[in-house]
Scaffold this motif. Structure first.
Motif, short mmCIF file in Angstrom:
data_model
loop_
_atom_site.label_atom_id
_atom_site.label_comp_id
_atom_site.label_asym_id
_atom_site.label_seq_id
_atom_site.Cartn_x
_atom_site.Cartn_y
_atom_site.Cartn_z
N UNK A 156 0.83 -1.21 0.00
CA UNK A 156 0.00 0.00 0.00
C UNK A 156 0.86 1.25 0.00
N UNK A 157 1.95 1.24 0.77
CA UNK A 157 2.85 2.39 0.82
C UNK A 157 3.51 2.61 -0.53
N UNK A 158 3.89 1.54 -1.23
CA UNK A 158 4.48 1.68 -2.56
C UNK A 158 3.49 2.32 -3.53
N UNK A 159 2.26 1.83 -3.51
CA UNK A 159 1.25 2.36 -4.43
C UNK A 159 0.93 3.81 -4.13
N UNK A 160 0.74 4.14 -2.85
CA UNK A 160 0.41 5.50 -2.47
C UNK A 160 1.56 6.47 -2.78
N UNK A 161 2.79 6.03 -2.52
CA UNK A 161 3.95 6.89 -2.77
C UNK A 161 4.12 7.16 -4.26
N UNK A 162 3.91 6.14 -5.08
CA UNK A 162 4.01 6.32 -6.52
C UNK A 162 2.95 7.30 -7.01
N UNK A 163 1.73 7.16 -6.53
CA UNK A 163 0.65 8.06 -6.93
C UNK A 163 0.92 9.50 -6.49
N UNK A 164 1.64 9.65 -5.37
CA UNK A 164 1.95 10.99 -4.87
C UNK A 164 3.22 11.58 -5.48
N UNK A 165 3.89 10.82 -6.35
CA UNK A 165 5.10 11.31 -6.99
C UNK A 165 6.36 11.13 -6.17
N UNK A 166 6.27 10.41 -5.05
CA UNK A 166 7.45 10.12 -4.22
C UNK A 166 8.07 8.81 -4.72
#
Length: 263
Positions: A156-166
């Motif tokens: 979940x952290x990987x997906x959320x970070x990618x969506x946020x541009x991190x």
């Protein structure tokens, strides 16, 4: 935190077993450690359940006696740690337990309430191995459960970070997810996408090739079309490197002009 007047109690079960009061390490025997750990992992428990969990090889009466002695020793050595409610035992709710804390953070992430630093939480998750070197059945069950919770949170952290541009956190979280489950294709896709966004095509292609080779070796399968599409251009360049170098060299010699002028 412990009982008033007894100082702050902190219990660590991740990476190693450690009990501290006001940052001073408290030493207790293995038998006491097992009961304290069981209460931290499972929460409050009936005496009959705990005695059977910790001494399954003993007759009921002997197991209950072992539990009684263990509770007495803990209460004497670490006052304020246990709540002895007759048939029910628990840790004092004010004891700071690391595994409970990280589970609260995981729940906050799942509910979009996590407000901490993503990279810092990633490092906590990555190293959150429960009681390494403990092999009792109830511990192994708890270890597997926490590993699954960590896996879900890292993904979940990987997906959320990618969506946020991190992309840096996304790539590291995807790597950590794959450390737990190497054939989880969605994590590979997040890793490839993050590396491409970071302009690291070589790293993206290596991640894809590692996954492709492992998937073929273990399962006899090929990556999905959607994952392969992410690196299609890179695979094409890898398949035709000589032609690309010749075209690039010709363009350089001609100053970028076409080799033949149209008439």
């Amino acid at each position: 935190m412990g009982t008033v007047g007894c100082g702050e109690l902190k219990l660590d079960l991740l990476r190693s077993w450690r009990l501290r009061r006001d940052d001073e390490i408290l030493h207790v025997a293995t038998r006491q450690q097992r009961l304290i750990a069981a209460l931290a992992v499972h929460g409050p428990g009936m005496r009959g359940y705990l005695s059977g969990l910790l001494w399954p090889e003993y007759p009921d009466a002997r197991a209950l006696e072992s539990l009684r002695v263990t509770v007495h020793l803990i209460s004497r050595q670490v006052p304020g740690l246990l709540v002895n409610g007759g048939a029910m035992l628990s840790l004092d709710e004010r004891v700071d337990v690391d595994v409970q804390r990280i589970r609260s953070q995981i729940q906050a992430l799942q509910e979009d309430r996590h407000t901490g630093n993503g990279a810092a939480f990633l490092h906590e998750l990555r190293d959150a191995e429960l009681l390494p070197g403990w092999y009792e059945d109830w511990v192994v069950f708890a270890q597997n459960r926490l590993t699954e919770e960590r896996f879900q949170a890292l993904a979940l952290l990987a997906r959320k970070s990618l969506a946020a541009g991190d992309c840096e956190t996304a790539a590291e979280a995807a790597h950590a997810t794959l450390e737990i489950e190497p054939l989880y294709e969605r994590a590979v896709s997040w890793l490839v996408a993050a590396e491409l966004q970071r302009e690291n095509p070589g790293a993206a292609l290596r991640a894809y090739e590692r996954y492709r080779e492992q998937l073929e070796k273990d399962m006899g399968l090929l990556p999905s079309g959607s994952l392969t599409a992410l690196v299609a251009d890179l695979l094409d360049r890898q398949a035709h490197p000589v032609a690309e170098r010749l075209i690039a060299a010709a363009g350089s010699l001609l100053g970028g002009r076409p080799a033949l002028n149209p008439t």
